[in-house]
Design a protein around this motif. Structure first.
Motif, PDB file in Angstrom:
ATOM      1  N   ASP A 124       0.813  -1.225   0.000  1.00  0.00           N
ATOM      2  CA  ASP A 124       0.000   0.000   0.000  1.00  0.00           C
ATOM      3  C   ASP A 124       0.839   1.264   0.000  1.00  0.00           C
ATOM      4  O   ASP A 124       0.509   2.242  -0.652  1.00  0.00           O
ATOM      5  CB  ASP A 124      -0.945   0.022   1.203  1.00  0.00           C
ATOM      6  CG  ASP A 124      -2.114  -0.931   1.023  1.00  0.00           C
ATOM      7  OD1 ASP A 124      -2.357  -1.354  -0.119  1.00  0.00           O
ATOM      8  OD2 ASP A 124      -2.771  -1.240   2.024  1.00  0.00           O
TER       9      ASP A 124
ATOM     10  N   LEU B 225       1.957   2.710  -3.448  1.00  0.00           N
ATOM     11  CA  LEU B 225       0.980   3.191  -4.417  1.00  0.00           C
ATOM     12  C   LEU B 225       0.778   4.697  -4.328  1.00  0.00           C
ATOM     13  O   LEU B 225       0.748   5.276  -3.255  1.00  0.00           O
ATOM     14  CB  LEU B 225      -0.359   2.492  -4.208  1.00  0.00           C
ATOM     15  CG  LEU B 225      -0.358   0.981  -4.421  1.00  0.00           C
ATOM     16  CD1 LEU B 225      -1.724   0.400  -4.108  1.00  0.00           C
ATOM     17  CD2 LEU B 225       0.061   0.625  -5.837  1.00  0.00           C
ATOM     18  N   LYS B 226       0.633   5.311  -5.481  1.00  0.00           N
ATOM     19  CA  LYS B 226       0.346   6.739  -5.592  1.00  0.00           C
ATOM     20  C   LYS B 226      -1.037   6.890  -6.229  1.00  0.00           C
ATOM     21  O   LYS B 226      -1.455   6.062  -7.039  1.00  0.00           O
ATOM     22  CB  LYS B 226       1.386   7.457  -6.468  1.00  0.00           C
ATOM     23  CG  LYS B 226       2.805   7.273  -5.993  1.00  0.00           C
ATOM     24  CD  LYS B 226       3.020   7.883  -4.639  1.00  0.00           C
ATOM     25  CE  LYS B 226       4.464   7.658  -4.193  1.00  0.00           C
ATOM     26  NZ  LYS B 226       4.660   7.851  -2.792  1.00  0.00           N
ATOM     27  N   TYR B 227      -1.741   7.956  -5.856  1.00  0.00           N
ATOM     28  CA  TYR B 227      -3.093   8.201  -6.336  1.00  0.00           C
ATOM     29  C   TYR B 227      -3.193   9.592  -6.944  1.00  0.00           C
ATOM     30  O   TYR B 227      -2.675  10.552  -6.391  1.00  0.00           O
ATOM     31  CB  TYR B 227      -4.105   8.120  -5.183  1.00  0.00           C
ATOM     32  CG  TYR B 227      -4.105   6.795  -4.466  1.00  0.00           C
ATOM     33  CD1 TYR B 227      -4.992   5.806  -4.828  1.00  0.00           C
ATOM     34  CD2 TYR B 227      -3.220   6.551  -3.425  1.00  0.00           C
ATOM     35  CE1 TYR B 227      -5.002   4.588  -4.167  1.00  0.00           C
ATOM     36  CE2 TYR B 227      -3.213   5.339  -2.760  1.00  0.00           C
ATOM     37  CZ  TYR B 227      -4.110   4.358  -3.133  1.00  0.00           C
ATOM     38  OH  TYR B 227      -4.112   3.161  -2.490  1.00  0.00           O
TER      39      TYR B 227
ATOM     40  N   GLU C 175      -0.621  -0.213 -12.838  1.00  0.00           N
ATOM     41  CA  GLU C 175      -1.408   1.004 -13.044  1.00  0.00           C
ATOM     42  C   GLU C 175      -2.869   0.637 -13.257  1.00  0.00           C
ATOM     43  O   GLU C 175      -3.192  -0.274 -14.010  1.00  0.00           O
ATOM     44  CB  GLU C 175      -0.913   1.782 -14.255  1.00  0.00           C
ATOM     45  CG  GLU C 175      -1.667   3.088 -14.461  1.00  0.00           C
ATOM     46  CD  GLU C 175      -1.122   3.903 -15.613  1.00  0.00           C
ATOM     47  OE1 GLU C 175       0.074   4.270 -15.557  1.00  0.00           O
ATOM     48  OE2 GLU C 175      -1.881   4.147 -16.557  1.00  0.00           O
TER      49      GLU C 175
ATOM     50  N   LYS D 230      -6.318   7.511 -10.925  1.00  0.00           N
ATOM     51  CA  LYS D 230      -5.202   6.735 -11.448  1.00  0.00           C
ATOM     52  C   LYS D 230      -4.408   6.268 -10.236  1.00  0.00           C
ATOM     53  O   LYS D 230      -3.997   7.070  -9.396  1.00  0.00           O
ATOM     54  CB  LYS D 230      -4.318   7.590 -12.358  1.00  0.00           C
ATOM     55  CG  LYS D 230      -3.113   6.873 -12.919  1.00  0.00           C
ATOM     56  CD  LYS D 230      -2.330   7.820 -13.820  1.00  0.00           C
ATOM     57  CE  LYS D 230      -1.045   7.189 -14.303  1.00  0.00           C
ATOM     58  NZ  LYS D 230      -0.267   8.110 -15.142  1.00  0.00           N
ATOM     59  N   VAL D 231      -4.220   4.960 -10.127  1.00  0.00           N
ATOM     60  CA  VAL D 231      -3.441   4.362  -9.041  1.00  0.00           C
ATOM     61  C   VAL D 231      -2.232   3.709  -9.698  1.00  0.00           C
ATOM     62  O   VAL D 231      -2.376   2.932 -10.639  1.00  0.00           O
ATOM     63  CB  VAL D 231      -4.269   3.301  -8.275  1.00  0.00           C
ATOM     64  CG1 VAL D 231      -3.473   2.724  -7.115  1.00  0.00           C
ATOM     65  CG2 VAL D 231      -5.586   3.882  -7.796  1.00  0.00           C
ATOM     66  N   TYR D 232      -1.031   4.015  -9.206  1.00  0.00           N
ATOM     67  CA  TYR D 232       0.169   3.535  -9.881  1.00  0.00           C
ATOM     68  C   TYR D 232       1.332   3.446  -8.906  1.00  0.00           C
ATOM     69  O   TYR D 232       1.285   3.959  -7.794  1.00  0.00           O
ATOM     70  CB  TYR D 232       0.529   4.461 -11.049  1.00  0.00           C
ATOM     71  CG  TYR D 232       0.825   5.884 -10.617  1.00  0.00           C
ATOM     72  CD1 TYR D 232       2.138   6.314 -10.435  1.00  0.00           C
ATOM     73  CD2 TYR D 232      -0.197   6.794 -10.373  1.00  0.00           C
ATOM     74  CE1 TYR D 232       2.418   7.609 -10.028  1.00  0.00           C
ATOM     75  CE2 TYR D 232       0.066   8.091  -9.980  1.00  0.00           C
ATOM     76  CZ  TYR D 232       1.376   8.491  -9.802  1.00  0.00           C
ATOM     77  OH  TYR D 232       1.651   9.770  -9.393  1.00  0.00           O
TER      78      TYR D 232
END
Length: 107
Positions: A33, A36-38, A69, A59-61
């Motif tokens: 977790d 992850l970047k949002y 992604e 966008k989650v990546y």
């Protein structure tokens, strides 16, 4: 309980809700977790006399990695139940703030 009182009903109505875009890419790297970047985005436009299109995207990546992604774009079509009774500045405020709030749980 007999239902919602007329005076507490919202003048903003959600007419349609659908995903316009969904994409998923996953490599072999293990995910955590904290890695992850949002990114979120929200936009809207008038599509008719009393019809408004609102788009909410996420966008989650993994930062600096093409390993993972997810991109989702959710579209909501809104209208006002009695457009003549709502001042234009209130309409703009409801469209900017409330449409995203209404759509966010579905994202």
């Amino acid at each position: 309980m007999t239902g919602v009182k007329e005076s507490t009903k919202s003048v903003l109505r959600l007419e349609e809700l659908y995903f316009e875009k969904m994409s998923y890419c996953r490599g072999g790297k293990a995910l955590f977790d904290e890695d992850l970047k949002y990114e979120f985005q929200h936009s809207g436009e008038k599509t008719g006399e009393n019809s408004f299109r609102s788009s909410l995207g996420v966008k989650v990546y993994l930062e600096d990695s093409p390993e993972f992604e997810i991109t989702l774009d959710l579209v909501g079509i809104f209208s006002f139940s009695d457009p003549a009774s709502v001042p234009n500045d209130v309409k703009e405020l409801l469209l900017k703030r409330n449409t995203a709030s209404i759509m966010f749980p579905y994202l």
